[in-house]
Every structure is written in structure tokens, then in C-alpha cells.
Design a protein around this motif. Structure first.
Motif, PDB file in Angstrom:
ATOM      1  N   LEU A 221       0.829  -1.188   0.000  1.00 63.00           N
ATOM      2  CA  LEU A 221       0.000   0.000   0.000  1.00 63.00           C
ATOM      3  C   LEU A 221       0.870   1.247   0.000  1.00 63.00           C
ATOM      4  O   LEU A 221       2.057   1.189   0.362  1.00 63.00           O
TER       5      LEU A 221
ATOM      6  N   CYS B  76     -10.462  -2.539   3.705  1.00 65.62           N
ATOM      7  CA  CYS B  76     -10.145  -1.497   2.723  1.00 65.62           C
ATOM      8  C   CYS B  76      -9.285  -0.426   3.378  1.00 65.62           C
ATOM      9  O   CYS B  76      -9.413  -0.160   4.586  1.00 65.62           O
TER      10      CYS B  76
ATOM     11  N   ASP C 150      -5.472   5.796   0.890  1.00 64.36           N
ATOM     12  CA  ASP C 150      -4.133   6.382   1.013  1.00 64.36           C
ATOM     13  C   ASP C 150      -4.174   7.894   0.855  1.00 64.36           C
ATOM     14  O   ASP C 150      -5.233   8.486   0.591  1.00 64.36           O
TER      15      ASP C 150
ATOM     16  N   ALA D  97      -6.674   7.224  -3.045  1.00 60.85           N
ATOM     17  CA  ALA D  97      -6.949   5.941  -3.694  1.00 60.85           C
ATOM     18  C   ALA D  97      -7.401   4.911  -2.657  1.00 60.85           C
ATOM     19  O   ALA D  97      -6.861   4.851  -1.545  1.00 60.85           O
ATOM     20  N   VAL D  98      -8.374   4.070  -3.044  1.00 57.83           N
ATOM     21  CA  VAL D  98      -8.914   3.039  -2.170  1.00 57.83           C
ATOM     22  C   VAL D  98      -8.441   1.675  -2.642  1.00 57.83           C
ATOM     23  O   VAL D  98      -8.536   1.339  -3.827  1.00 57.83           O
ATOM     24  N   THR D  99      -7.916   0.858  -1.702  1.00 58.57           N
ATOM     25  CA  THR D  99      -7.514  -0.516  -1.989  1.00 58.57           C
ATOM     26  C   THR D  99      -8.251  -1.439  -1.033  1.00 58.57           C
ATOM     27  O   THR D  99      -8.304  -1.174   0.173  1.00 58.57           O
ATOM     28  N   CYS D 100      -8.838  -2.519  -1.567  1.00 58.77           N
ATOM     29  CA  CYS D 100      -9.560  -3.489  -0.737  1.00 58.77           C
ATOM     30  C   CYS D 100      -8.978  -4.869  -0.958  1.00 58.77           C
ATOM     31  O   CYS D 100      -8.498  -5.196  -2.048  1.00 58.77           O
ATOM     32  N   TRP D 101      -9.024  -5.711   0.080  1.00 63.44           N
ATOM     33  CA  TRP D 101      -8.535  -7.082  -0.037  1.00 63.44           C
ATOM     34  C   TRP D 101      -9.365  -8.001   0.855  1.00 63.44           C
ATOM     35  O   TRP D 101     -10.104  -7.548   1.730  1.00 63.44           O
TER      36      TRP D 101
ATOM     37  N   GLN E  52     -16.178  -5.906  -6.619  1.00 61.53           N
ATOM     38  CA  GLN E  52     -15.432  -4.838  -5.976  1.00 61.53           C
ATOM     39  C   GLN E  52     -15.238  -3.719  -6.985  1.00 61.53           C
ATOM     40  O   GLN E  52     -14.478  -3.839  -7.934  1.00 61.53           O
TER      41      GLN E  52
ATOM     42  N   THR F 102     -14.471   0.305  -8.306  1.00 64.77           N
ATOM     43  CA  THR F 102     -13.655   1.476  -8.033  1.00 64.77           C
ATOM     44  C   THR F 102     -14.556   2.705  -8.009  1.00 64.77           C
ATOM     45  O   THR F 102     -15.386   2.880  -8.902  1.00 64.77           O
TER      46      THR F 102
END
Length: 591
Positions: free
Chosen positions: A163, A177, A180, A184-188, A196, A198
Motif C-alpha cells: 500500500l 479497505c 491512502d 486511492a482506495v484498496t480493498c482485499w 469490488q 472502483t
């Protein structure tokens, strides 16, 4: 929306709190009265109340952080999730499904409650600035922008990918999630229904994210909201009429937003999951924070007061510490009520049949609580009752006269008027509602299926079920108070001596040696308590829930006993309760 030095932590992280995801039993809906204040039980009652700075909702419990750094939790305590451990000054609290975590002002994390998946076993961390709690896993964000997660790792929600510098982290059901510093959004972890997605470019740079069980939402710097994932209850269908949004929050199946005017809008929760959690109370002031739980919602207004609405089965929607100086406590079977010094009534705990949902009342002088219903007497001599009414126990007779005392019994209710006459109504299967010939009564009390009255000559008369001899009054001195349990009776005479009779299966009628001079007695289902003239409390009888294990207390001035729990009020108006806490009727006031 910042609170003092906590601005660094909360300016971008207002909903970095647990969404309270999970599944389980429902309850009855309700709206809490706005909290007048949160008061530390050890605080001098003459000092100002504290303001609530943050609130977080679990599945069936709620936690609040006040502006002194004190955490208070209430609601279901099955896993110890509302029993807050000793903490330093807290800067953030987050409630998970059956647990909670807090960050102190040194950046250390403490978690408590359910630890089935290791979610309350905190790993080594740096200086933490935010903690997020999912149903079964937790994550922490440190001051370097790094994320660490622990707990249930099925589907990989605690396996953090590469990340950037993270400014917020949220946790859902088997997924996580992060947002940053570039927006920006990051999910796992587990892919949620509908995939999922954006957030669209029209959202602008994302400034906040929120997590439900199977849905996610993002707030852009334009004040626009975008949600994606499971929409079975309409939780991702963002209303078109929203203003410029400044904060979002997600419950299990619903979503809420605050606009720049401080107005709250909620959506979703449709169908079987609708407990009123999206019906925002009209009396809500200008909101500065909103939080969503499993089936309930809470908001903090700009005066630091808390209002909650939705499912209240465990008392999670009724902030119990919102009390002034308490002058009387009434303990029912699984709920508790308090009367404060301005005549206002607050009830919490098990709320089936609406027994803990207080109706509109005048200035109240006395309250009474049974296993399934509650009554209040106001300063005009008017009686109001609410809750279970199968036997007509809450249907108050029209021609009572000027009432001076009430008693709420298992399935019947009694009132004493200013002429010393007793009237009873409700279940009369055992004759407990058929009042015999009496002198001028000065007190009326009800038990499980029996009733007693004390007259102005100090004589006691009892009637109703007598299977354990509970209505067969022994020889007594001049009695000044009577207390009734489930199937036992106690009397206090004018010399401070206590006599009990009836069911003694657990020693509830066996007098404790060296009681001292007693000034008040109270009887629960199968336990008895006495208050002596030094302000000390002694209890005896059944102790399966700790109802007779008296905690450390101040100088007590009043005691009350419920079915399996006990409460005491001290000389500064602070309320302490102990014993059965299955419905949150005790934990918020545990010493």
C-alpha cells in the motif's frame, strides 16, 4: 469536525469505527432520549457533565468516548464487550461484533471481549493513530501510514497487500479497505456481492471510506457519496437529494450521511432488517458524528449529546449513563429504570413489550418495575404504566383517587391513595389482586404472585399465593417497611431488625448475623439485601449471577433488587448495579 488535540486522529477518520456487522437475534425498535450528559460515577455531581466526542457501535453493544478520555460501553455483555478494562486517556474507541478496541494517548491499542479468532490479542505495533474493528478481525494504522491486521484470516482480510501511505482503514466481513494519502482506495479479502468496484472519477479525491457487512461507501472531496456491494436492503442506493456530505457511516445493512448543515440521512435496512435504524429522530440536533451498528444507529450533536435509534433489545440504543443525580432506582426482571432529581425517567435493558421504552410523562415522583412492565407516578398523582399487558396490568383504572405510591408486581399492579386505600389490577389467579380488609395503609408491595400492605399501626397484611408460606405473616414488632421477593417476604421493624419468611431454598430468608441496624430492605426473586445506618449493603441468598456479591460502594442511601440483579444509589446520586447482565441492565452502572 475535530475535538481538541484529537483533530490529528479524527479529521479524516470520523467513521474509522466498527460497523457492527454480524447476524443474530433482533429486538424491538426504539429511540433513546437525547443524552443529557455522560457522568463518571466517581465525579462530583455538582461538576459539569462531560461531552461525548466519539461513538462506535457493535452488533448489540455501543461504546462512547468522552472529552476526558473515558470510555463507556453498554448493551449486550455476553463476551465482556461492555466491561471496559483499565485504560489510559483514550483518543479513539471502536466496537466490533462482540468486542471493542481503544487507542490511548500514547498510541497503544487495547482490545477486550470475544477472542475466538484472536481479534482481541493485539500484536506488536508502532504508535497507532487509528484502529478499525470488523466482525472477527481488527486492523491498526500507525503514524507512518502502515497497516497491521489480526484475527480471523479466512479469505485473507488480515494479509495486508502493498500500500501507499494510508490515512484510513476500515474492516468488514472477511475483507478490509484502506484509503491512502492520494485518495486511492484498496480493498482485499473476500469479494463482496456485486463485485469490488472502483469509486467513479466524479467523486473526486476520496476523503473517507465506510464499511458495512457486504457493502462499502466512499466520500469524495466534492461532498458526493458512492456505495457499492450488496444492495439487498437498499444500502448502496444513495439518495439523490443528499446535500454536501461531510461524513458517512455504514451499519450491517444500512448507510448514513451527515451533510454540511449537520442533518443526518440514512437509507437501507429494508424488510426483515428494518428496526427503525434508518428513521432519524426529528428531535436530533446538529449532528457532528454518526455511527451505524447491526440494527441500530447513534449520532452525536454539537453539544456532545448522544441520541440512538433502532434495535434496543439489549439496551444498545439507550445510553444509560445519560443520567443526572439519581433519586430512585427500580429493577425489573431484565430491565432497570432510574428517576433523576428533575423527575425524568430513563430505562434500559431487555425491551420486549416496550417495558424499557418510556412514554411521555409529567414530573415523576416514583417509579416501579416488574418482570415485564413498568409504572410511574407523577406529581399530580397520576399513574402511567407500559409494557406487557396480557392481564391488564398496565391498564390503569380510571377512578384511583390521588395516588401516593405504586407497586409493579409480576403480572399485577397496585396503587395506594392519600386516604390509605389500596387498589390492585391485573392477574388475580391467586387472589393477589383481591385486596382484603385493611387499616389505613402506608405502603403496598407486590411479589411474584402475592401482595402485602403495611398500615399506619405498623401491622403487615399479605394475600395471594401462599405455597411457601409467603403470605402467612409471623409475629412481628412495629414494622416500618416490607419487601417481597419471588416467593418470600421480609419486614423491617422500628428497631432495625429484619424478619423474613417463605421460600428459603437458597437461604434468602435466613438472616445474616451481625447485620447492624438496618434502615432499608430489598428482595429479588431468590435473594435479599439490607442497607444499614452506616450506608453499608449486605445481600444473601441465590448468587448465580453475582447478585448478592456486593461490590465496593460509597455511602449508600437506597437499594433496589430485581429478579437476579441489585442496584444501589450513593449519597452523591451515583447508581451502581451488579448481578445478571444478559440484557445490559447492569453493566453500564457496574462499579
Amino acid at each position: 469536525m475535530c475535538w481538541g488535540m484529537r483533530c490529528v486522529v479524527f479529521s479524516a477518520l470520523l467513521t474509522a469505527v466498527a460497523p457492527g456487522c454480524g447476524s443474530g437475534d433482533g429486538g424491538s425498535g426504539g429511540v433513546s432520549p437525547p443524552a443529557k450528559c455522560f457522568r463518571d460515577p466517581d465525579r462530583d455531581p455538582s461538576t459539569p457533565c462531560v461531552r461525548v466526542s466519539q461513538i462506535s457501535l457493535g452488533r448489540r453493544h455501543t461504546c462512547a468516548l468522552d472529552d476526558t478520555g473515558l470510555v463507556t460501553c453498554w448493551g449486550n455483555n455476553e463476551y465482556g464487550q461492555t466491561t471496559v478494562p483499565p485504560l489510559a486517556a483514550v483518543v479513539q474507541v471502536a466496537a466490533g461484533r462482540h468486542y471493542a478496541c481503544a487507542i490511548d494517548d500514547a498510541g497503544a491499542v487495547t482490545c477486550w471481549g470475544d477472542n475466538e479468532y484472536g481479534q482481541t490479542t493485539v500484536p506488536p505495533l508502532g504508535t497507532v493513530v487509528q484502529v478499525a474493528t470488523g466482525p472477527e478481525h481488527a486492523c491498526a494504522l500507525d503514524d507512518a501510514g502502515a497497516v497491521t491486521c489480526w484475527g480471523n484470516n479466512e479469505y485473507g482480510p488480515t494479509t495486508v497487500p502493498a500500500l501507499g501511505t494510508v490515512v484510513q482503514v476500515v474492516a468488514g466481513f472477511h475483507w478490509t479497505c484502506a484509503l491512502d494519502d492520494a485518495g486511492a482506495v484498496t480493498c482485499w479479502g473476500r469479494s463482496i456481492p456485486s463485485g469490488q468496484k472502483t469509486p467513479p472519477e466524479a467523486l473526486g479525491t476520496v476523503v473517507q471510506i465506510a464499511a458495512g457487512q457486504d457493502h462499502r461507501c466512499a466520500l469524495g472531496d466534492t461532498g458526493a457519496v458512492f456505495c457499492w456491494g450488496n444492495n439487498s436492503s437498499g444500502q448502496t442506493t444513495v439518495p439523490k437529494a443528499l446535500g454536501t456530505v461531510v461524513q458517512i457511516a455504514a451499519g450491517q445493512y444500512h448507510t448514513c450521511a451527515i451533510d454540511d448543515a449537520g442533518a443526518v440521512t440514512c437509507w437501507g435496512g429494508a424488510g426483515v432488517n428494518d428496526y427503525g435504524q434508518t428513521t432519524v429522530p426529528k428531535a436530533l440536533g446538529t449532528a457532528v458524528q454518526v455511527a451505524g451498528g447491526y440494527r441500530h444507529t447513534c449520532a452525536i450533536d454539537d453539544a456532545g449529546a448522544v441520541t440512538c435509534w433502532g434495535d434496543d433489545f439489549y439496551g444498545q440504543s439507550r445510553p444509560p449513563n445519560a443520567l443526572g443525580i439519581v433519586v430512585q432506582a427500580a429493577v425489573g426482571g431484565m430491565h432497570t429504570c432510574a428517576l433523576d432529581d428533575v423527575g425524568a425517567v430513563t430505562c434500559w435493558g431487555e425491551n420486549s413489550f416496550g417495558r424499557a421504552t418510556v412514554p411521555a410523562l409529567g414530573t415523576v415522583l416514583q417509579i416501579a418495575a416488574s418482570s415485564t412492565h413498568t409504572c410511574a407516578l407523577d406529581d399530580a398523582g397520576v399513574v402511567t404504566c407500559w409494557g406487557y399487558n396480557l392481564y391488564g396490568q398496565t391498564t390503569v383504572p380510571k377512578h384511583l383517587g390521588n395516588v401516593v405510591q405504586i407497586a409493579a408486581n409480576s403480572e399485577h399492579t397496585c396503587a395506594l391513595d392519600d386516604a390509605g386505600a389500596v387498589t390492585c389490577w391485573g392477574n388475580n389467579h391467586y387472589g393477589q389482586g383481591t385486596v382484603p380488609a385493611l387499616g389505613t395503609a402506608i405502603q403496598v408491595v407486590g411479589g411474584g404472585n402475592h401482595t402485602c400492605a403495611l398500615d399506619d399501626a405498623g401491622a403487615v397484611t399479605c394475600w395471594g399465593l401462599d405455597d411457601y408460606g409467603q403470605t402467612t405473616v409471623p409475629a412481628l414488632g412495629t414494622v416500618v417497611q416490607v419487601a417481597l421477593g419471588g416467593a418470600h417476604t421480609c419486614a423491617l421493624d422500628d428497631e432495625g431488625v429484619v424478619t423474613c419468611w417463605g421460600n428459603n431454598l437458597y437461604g434468602q430468608t435466613t438472616m445474616v448475623p451481625a447485620l447492624g441496624t438496618v434502615v432499608q430492605i430489598a428482595a429479588g426473586k431468590m435473594h435479599t439485601c439490607a442497607l444499614d445506618d452506616a450506608g453499608a449493603v449486605t445481600c444473601w441468598g441465590l448468587d448465580d449471577y453475582g447478585q448478592t456479591t456486593v461490590p465496593a460502594l460509597g455511602t449508600v442511601v437506597q437499594i433496589a433488587a430485581g429478579a437476579d440483579d441489585t442496584c444501589a444509589i450513593d449519597d452523591v446520586g451515583a447508581l451502581s448495579c451488579w448481578g445478571d447482565d444478559r440484557f445490559g441492565q447492569v453493566s453500564a452502572f457496574s462499579p
